[in-house]
Design an enzyme around this catalytic site. Structure first.
Site, PDB file in Angstrom:
ATOM      1  N   LYS A 180       0.965  -0.999   0.004  1.00  0.00           N
ATOM      2  CA  LYS A 180       0.060   0.036   0.063  1.00  0.00           C
ATOM      3  C   LYS A 180       1.003   1.218  -0.031  1.00  0.00           C
ATOM      4  O   LYS A 180       1.311   1.769   1.145  1.00  0.00           O
ATOM      5  CB  LYS A 180      -0.964   0.034   1.011  1.00  0.00           C
ATOM      6  CG  LYS A 180      -1.818   1.259   0.961  1.00  0.00           C
ATOM      7  CD  LYS A 180      -2.569   1.818   2.514  1.00  0.00           C
ATOM      8  CE  LYS A 180      -1.548   2.661   3.049  1.00  0.00           C
ATOM      9  NZ  LYS A 180      -1.440   4.076   2.189  1.00  0.00           N
TER      10      LYS A 180
ATOM     11  N   GLY B  81      -4.902   3.048  -0.991  1.00  0.00           N
ATOM     12  CA  GLY B  81      -5.624   3.182   0.024  1.00  0.00           C
ATOM     13  C   GLY B  81      -5.121   4.244   0.973  1.00  0.00           C
ATOM     14  O   GLY B  81      -3.758   4.790   0.678  1.00  0.00           O
ATOM     15  N   ASP B  82      -5.722   4.673   1.877  1.00  0.00           N
ATOM     16  CA  ASP B  82      -5.327   5.455   3.230  1.00  0.00           C
ATOM     17  C   ASP B  82      -5.022   4.815   4.485  1.00  0.00           C
ATOM     18  O   ASP B  82      -4.999   3.405   4.438  1.00  0.00           O
ATOM     19  CB  ASP B  82      -6.283   6.694   3.257  1.00  0.00           C
ATOM     20  CG  ASP B  82      -7.617   6.420   3.622  1.00  0.00           C
ATOM     21  OD1 ASP B  82      -7.765   5.252   4.137  1.00  0.00           O
ATOM     22  OD2 ASP B  82      -8.416   6.866   3.465  1.00  0.00           O
ATOM     23  N   GLY B  83      -4.493   5.447   5.297  1.00  0.00           N
ATOM     24  CA  GLY B  83      -4.165   4.710   6.655  1.00  0.00           C
ATOM     25  C   GLY B  83      -5.496   4.070   7.361  1.00  0.00           C
ATOM     26  O   GLY B  83      -5.315   3.101   7.768  1.00  0.00           O
ATOM     27  N   PRO B  84      -6.336   4.815   7.621  1.00  0.00           N
ATOM     28  CA  PRO B  84      -7.480   4.412   8.417  1.00  0.00           C
ATOM     29  C   PRO B  84      -8.310   2.987   7.484  1.00  0.00           C
ATOM     30  O   PRO B  84      -8.747   2.169   8.090  1.00  0.00           O
ATOM     31  CB  PRO B  84      -8.600   5.446   8.583  1.00  0.00           C
ATOM     32  CG  PRO B  84      -7.734   6.785   8.207  1.00  0.00           C
ATOM     33  CD  PRO B  84      -6.720   6.336   7.469  1.00  0.00           C
ATOM     34  N   GLY B  85      -8.005   3.068   6.263  1.00  0.00           N
ATOM     35  CA  GLY B  85      -8.547   2.192   5.242  1.00  0.00           C
ATOM     36  C   GLY B  85      -7.714   0.878   5.177  1.00  0.00           C
ATOM     37  O   GLY B  85      -7.416   0.066   6.161  1.00  0.00           O
ATOM     38  N   VAL B  86      -7.172   0.861   3.901  1.00  0.00           N
ATOM     39  CA  VAL B  86      -6.172  -0.261   3.579  1.00  0.00           C
ATOM     40  C   VAL B  86      -5.262  -0.634   4.714  1.00  0.00           C
ATOM     41  O   VAL B  86      -4.814  -1.606   4.990  1.00  0.00           O
ATOM     42  CB  VAL B  86      -5.820  -0.183   2.078  1.00  0.00           C
ATOM     43  CG1 VAL B  86      -4.853  -1.352   1.760  1.00  0.00           C
ATOM     44  CG2 VAL B  86      -6.917   0.043   1.205  1.00  0.00           C
ATOM     45  N   GLY B  87      -4.496   0.594   5.003  1.00  0.00           N
ATOM     46  CA  GLY B  87      -3.330   0.527   6.011  1.00  0.00           C
ATOM     47  C   GLY B  87      -3.818  -0.427   7.290  1.00  0.00           C
ATOM     48  O   GLY B  87      -3.101  -1.277   7.529  1.00  0.00           O
TER      49      GLY B  87
ATOM     50  N   GLU C 157      10.368   1.989  10.283  1.00  0.00           N
ATOM     51  CA  GLU C 157      11.266   2.882  10.258  1.00  0.00           C
ATOM     52  C   GLU C 157      10.486   4.446  10.143  1.00  0.00           C
ATOM     53  O   GLU C 157       9.756   4.734   9.268  1.00  0.00           O
ATOM     54  CB  GLU C 157      11.770   2.857   8.617  1.00  0.00           C
ATOM     55  CG  GLU C 157      12.279   1.497   8.255  1.00  0.00           C
ATOM     56  CD  GLU C 157      13.733   1.624   8.685  1.00  0.00           C
ATOM     57  OE1 GLU C 157      14.023   2.598   9.279  1.00  0.00           O
ATOM     58  OE2 GLU C 157      14.319   0.472   8.934  1.00  0.00           O
TER      59      GLU C 157
ATOM     60  N   CYS D 129      14.000  11.342   6.842  1.00  0.00           N
ATOM     61  CA  CYS D 129      13.848  11.039   8.313  1.00  0.00           C
ATOM     62  C   CYS D 129      15.216  11.278   8.943  1.00  0.00           C
ATOM     63  O   CYS D 129      15.491  11.481  10.110  1.00  0.00           O
ATOM     64  CB  CYS D 129      13.350   9.616   8.293  1.00  0.00           C
ATOM     65  SG  CYS D 129      13.887   8.504   7.105  1.00  0.00           S
TER      66      CYS D 129
ATOM     67  N   GLU E  67      10.107  16.794  14.560  1.00  0.00           N
ATOM     68  CA  GLU E  67      10.359  16.517  13.220  1.00  0.00           C
ATOM     69  C   GLU E  67       9.461  17.363  12.387  1.00  0.00           C
ATOM     70  O   GLU E  67       8.301  17.371  12.174  1.00  0.00           O
ATOM     71  CB  GLU E  67      10.191  15.021  12.835  1.00  0.00           C
ATOM     72  CG  GLU E  67      10.837  14.596  11.476  1.00  0.00           C
ATOM     73  CD  GLU E  67      10.435  13.391  11.187  1.00  0.00           C
ATOM     74  OE1 GLU E  67       9.120  12.861  11.092  1.00  0.00           O
ATOM     75  OE2 GLU E  67      11.162  12.624  10.544  1.00  0.00           O
TER      76      GLU E  67
HETATM   77  P1  NAD Z   1       2.010   8.985   7.616  1.00  0.00           P
HETATM   78  O1  NAD Z   1       2.931   7.849   8.631  1.00  0.00           O
HETATM   79  O2  NAD Z   1       0.672   9.114   8.266  1.00  0.00           O
HETATM   80  O3  NAD Z   1       1.797   7.928   6.423  1.00  0.00           O
HETATM   81  C1  NAD Z   1       2.669   6.990   5.880  1.00  0.00           C
HETATM   82  C2  NAD Z   1       2.080   5.813   5.266  1.00  0.00           C
HETATM   83  O4  NAD Z   1       1.356   5.096   6.297  1.00  0.00           O
HETATM   84  C3  NAD Z   1       0.946   6.011   4.116  1.00  0.00           C
HETATM   85  O5  NAD Z   1       0.967   5.115   3.335  1.00  0.00           O
HETATM   86  C4  NAD Z   1      -0.321   6.126   4.930  1.00  0.00           C
HETATM   87  O6  NAD Z   1      -1.240   6.089   4.322  1.00  0.00           O
HETATM   88  C5  NAD Z   1      -0.068   4.995   5.981  1.00  0.00           C
HETATM   89  N1  NAD Z   1      -0.829   5.267   7.051  1.00  0.00           N
HETATM   90  C6  NAD Z   1      -1.025   6.320   7.973  1.00  0.00           C
HETATM   91  N2  NAD Z   1      -1.723   6.050   9.226  1.00  0.00           N
HETATM   92  C7  NAD Z   1      -1.871   4.641   9.092  1.00  0.00           C
HETATM   93  C8  NAD Z   1      -2.624   3.652  10.050  1.00  0.00           C
HETATM   94  N3  NAD Z   1      -2.945   4.090  11.170  1.00  0.00           N
HETATM   95  N4  NAD Z   1      -2.413   2.457   9.850  1.00  0.00           N
HETATM   96  C9  NAD Z   1      -1.841   1.908   8.618  1.00  0.00           C
HETATM   97  N5  NAD Z   1      -1.314   2.871   7.723  1.00  0.00           N
HETATM   98  C10 NAD Z   1      -1.243   4.284   7.978  1.00  0.00           C
HETATM   99  O7  NAD Z   1       2.880  10.110   7.220  1.00  0.00           O
HETATM  100  P2  NAD Z   1       2.402  11.354   6.631  1.00  0.00           P
HETATM  101  O8  NAD Z   1       1.122  11.723   7.150  1.00  0.00           O
HETATM  102  O9  NAD Z   1       2.268  11.264   5.448  1.00  0.00           O
HETATM  103  O10 NAD Z   1       3.302  12.430   6.977  1.00  0.00           O
HETATM  104  C11 NAD Z   1       3.470  12.974   8.389  1.00  0.00           C
HETATM  105  C12 NAD Z   1       4.708  12.962   9.240  1.00  0.00           C
HETATM  106  O11 NAD Z   1       5.348  11.720   9.082  1.00  0.00           O
HETATM  107  C13 NAD Z   1       5.805  13.943   8.207  1.00  0.00           C
HETATM  108  O12 NAD Z   1       5.605  15.212   8.850  1.00  0.00           O
HETATM  109  C14 NAD Z   1       6.994  13.189   8.736  1.00  0.00           C
HETATM  110  O13 NAD Z   1       7.246  13.851  10.179  1.00  0.00           O
HETATM  111  C15 NAD Z   1       6.520  11.841   8.942  1.00  0.00           C
HETATM  112  N6  NAD Z   1       7.068  11.114   7.850  1.00  0.00           N
HETATM  113  C16 NAD Z   1       8.372  10.187   8.181  1.00  0.00           C
HETATM  114  C17 NAD Z   1       9.148   9.517   7.230  1.00  0.00           C
HETATM  115  C18 NAD Z   1      10.057   8.702   7.457  1.00  0.00           C
HETATM  116  O14 NAD Z   1      10.794   8.094   6.622  1.00  0.00           O
HETATM  117  N7  NAD Z   1      10.479   8.480   8.594  1.00  0.00           N
HETATM  118  C19 NAD Z   1       8.218   9.458   5.921  1.00  0.00           C
HETATM  119  C20 NAD Z   1       7.164  10.273   5.814  1.00  0.00           C
HETATM  120  C21 NAD Z   1       6.526  10.943   6.826  1.00  0.00           C
END
Ligand code: NAD
Length: 475
Positions: free
Chosen positions: A171, A202-208, A246, A279, A379
């Site tokens: 995803k 998909g998004d986090g609340p959905g497919v994630g 990560e 990151c 961050e």
């Molecule tokens: P996020 O963590 O919300 O999203 C990353 C992935 O996780 C996406 O594919 C998203 O759909 C999925 N996701 C989100 N919530 C989930 C859940 N509850 N269950 C399963 N999957 C879920 O990151 P973001 O909103 O895109 O970015 C927000 C912050 O995240 C940034 O400001 C940054 O600080 C951090 N970030 C860090 C990295 C890294 O490599 N360490 C990468 C992206 C974002």
């Protein structure tokens, strides 16, 4: 406008069970660049079922057969590099040249790292004369990736999972899904058997969440925010999945007075690269007092000469940040730095001069930051550098370690003994010194709020395996 509503399930592109459109925004223009669909439980279930069905045959294949497919993929990936770069430029705003060399290049680099590690990787390890330790693929894995380094993250997960014999559902980030779709096309072209690799947008609340809670998924490998990492760990607990994380970082870059003369410029450049959306970015620069004023001057010069512009133009400039949400979050944090009393030495709130559309952020330098300020602890994920003075080696180590994160810290000094002494006492997964990057196949990962995974090369392969002991072993 690109329409990519289908998912890749069981070797073919299929329409979502329910229509649920989601706009992909080009951050350079704020225009809709593509429309994808967000998957539902039925789509996730279909993808997991396909992966489960494909597992026995794929995991039983001789390693050489799986390696052949990965090599074919690499050939295709390299041949279609420009297409991949264009997708990344559009979806997350990496300027053309950076997208091709660094973003797409990272995928090649990691895939090569896995292929090299596989040459020496032992799936069977004799422990005593009569005991064997066997590494088995863990099973069906769910791979959830972010938008900031799309191919870096996807290759770090999909390639080792394929190599050791796992089957999977990817995803990609819904914000930057175009590169993931192209990646799936490339795997298809490389001849990955049906069901081995599946992609559901998909998004986090959905497919994630559906993947994190799915009873037939043995492991989640996740890269992204610490917030989501915690949610995934909780969601995965009921089915006792392995969760490899990560997460974020707040890298300290300790610059001693005897550091080489480019140390500060190099550190500031590194902080601003990818518009600060890495990151492992060295976002806290700790400078020994006798070099402090000069360091602030060098960092300001770097910020003021760091061009910012459209990702669709060639050049060495930085592009926009990924989204309006991230843009607003960064603006708020810059304002917060000012309000908490840090000295704004370069940049600041608002867009750079001449840009009134697109999520462009001014490369920003704060001086006289104290480590308890919000900008030193959070961050930011934008081109914002915080400079903190220190007087003693002990104090520098203390400040560096005083962070919820522990991903990459950096040390700059020409005194080898001091540099190693400090490196050994820093609490992080990676310590890069004197500007040297990680070797191909090095384990990438962190401690504390930065997660627990180690991706890349040998360690990255082990991450997708279970260890099984066999006693009274007979050849
Ligand atoms: P996020 O963590 O919300 O999203 C990353 C992935 O996780 C996406 O594919 C998203 O759909 C999925 N996701 C989100 N919530 C989930 C859940 N509850 N269950 C399963 N999957 C879920 O990151 P973001 O909103 O895109 O970015 C927000 C912050 O995240 C940034 O400001 C940054 O600080 C951090 N970030 C860090 C990295 C890294 O490599 N360490 C990468 C992206 C974002």
């Amino acid at each position: 406008m690109i329409k990519k509503r289908e998912f890749y399930i069981d070797g073919q592109w299929v329409s979502p069970v329910q229509a649920n459109d989601f706009d992909v925004i080009d951050p350079s223009t704020e225009e809709i660049a593509a429309v994808i669909s967000l998957g539902s439980q039925s789509d996730t279930d279909a993808a997991v079922a396909a992966a489960k069905g494909a597992f026995p045959a794929w995991s039983a294949l001789p390693l050489a057969e799986r390696v052949k497919v990965i090599k074919k993929f690499l050939e295709i990936y390299n041949a279609r590099a420009q297409e991949m770069a264009d997708a990344i430029t559009t979806e997350m705003g990496a300027p053309l040249d950076w997208a091709l060399e660094e973003q797409v290049g990272a995928g090649t680099w990691h895939t090569e790292g896995f292929l090299e590690a596989l040459e020496k990787f032992e799936f069977e390890r004799r422990y005593t004369d009569t005991e064997m330790h066997v590494l088995d693929p863990i099973g069906v894995v769910g791979l959830i990736t972010p938008w900031n380094w799309p191919m870096n993250q996807i290759c770090l997960k999909v390639i080792p999972a394929l190599a050791v014999g796992c089957t999977m559902v990817l995803k990609p980030s819904e914000i930057a899904p175009l590169s993931g779709v192209l990646f799936a096309e490339m795997l298809h072209e490389a001849g990955v058997p049906a069901g081995v690799f599946n992609l559901v947008n998909g998004d986090g609340p959905g497919v994630g969440t559906q993947l994190s809670t799915h009873p037939d998924v043995a492991m989640i490998s996740f890269t992204g925010s610490t917030r989501a990492g915690i949610e995934i760990s909780k969601a995965a607990a009921d089915t006792l999945k392995r969760v490899s994380l990560e997460l974020g970082g707040k890298g300290a870059n300790i610059v001693f007075a005897d550091a080489d003369e480019n140390a500060v410029t190099r550190g500031a450049m590194h902080c601003f690269n990818n518009s600060g959306q890495s990151c492992n970015a060295p976002t806290r620069m700790l400078v020994e007092r006798s070099r402090y004023d000069q360091a602030v001057e060098d960092a300001v010069k770097t910020a003021e000469t760091r061009g910012v512009g459209s990702a669709h133009e060639h050049g060495t400039h930085i592009g926009p940040v990924v989204s309006e949400l991230q843009f607003n979050k960064i603006q708020d944090l810059i304002q917060n730095g000012i309000d908490e009393g840090a000295r704004l030495a370069a940049g600041g709130t608002g867009r750079p001069a001449g840009l009134n559309r697109g999520y462009f952020v001014r490369p920003t330098v704060f001086a006289d930051v104290t480590n308890d300020m919000t900008i030193a602890q959070t961050e930011i994920f934008g081109p914002v550098l915080s400079i903190i003075p220190f007087d003693t080696e002990e104090e520098a180590i203390e400040i560096a370690n005083d962070s919820p994160y522990g991903l990459t810290h950096y040390v700059q000094s020409q005194d080898n003994a001091k540099r190693m002494r400090v490196a050994r006492r820093l609490h992080a997964g990676m310590i890069q010194t004197n500007g040297q990057g990680l070797a191909k196949g090095a384990p990438f990962g962190g401690v504390k709020a930065s997660g627990n995974g180690r991706e890349g090369g040998h360690y990255g392969l082990e991450d997708f395996c279970e260890v099984k002991v066999i006693t009274a072993y007979a050849d």
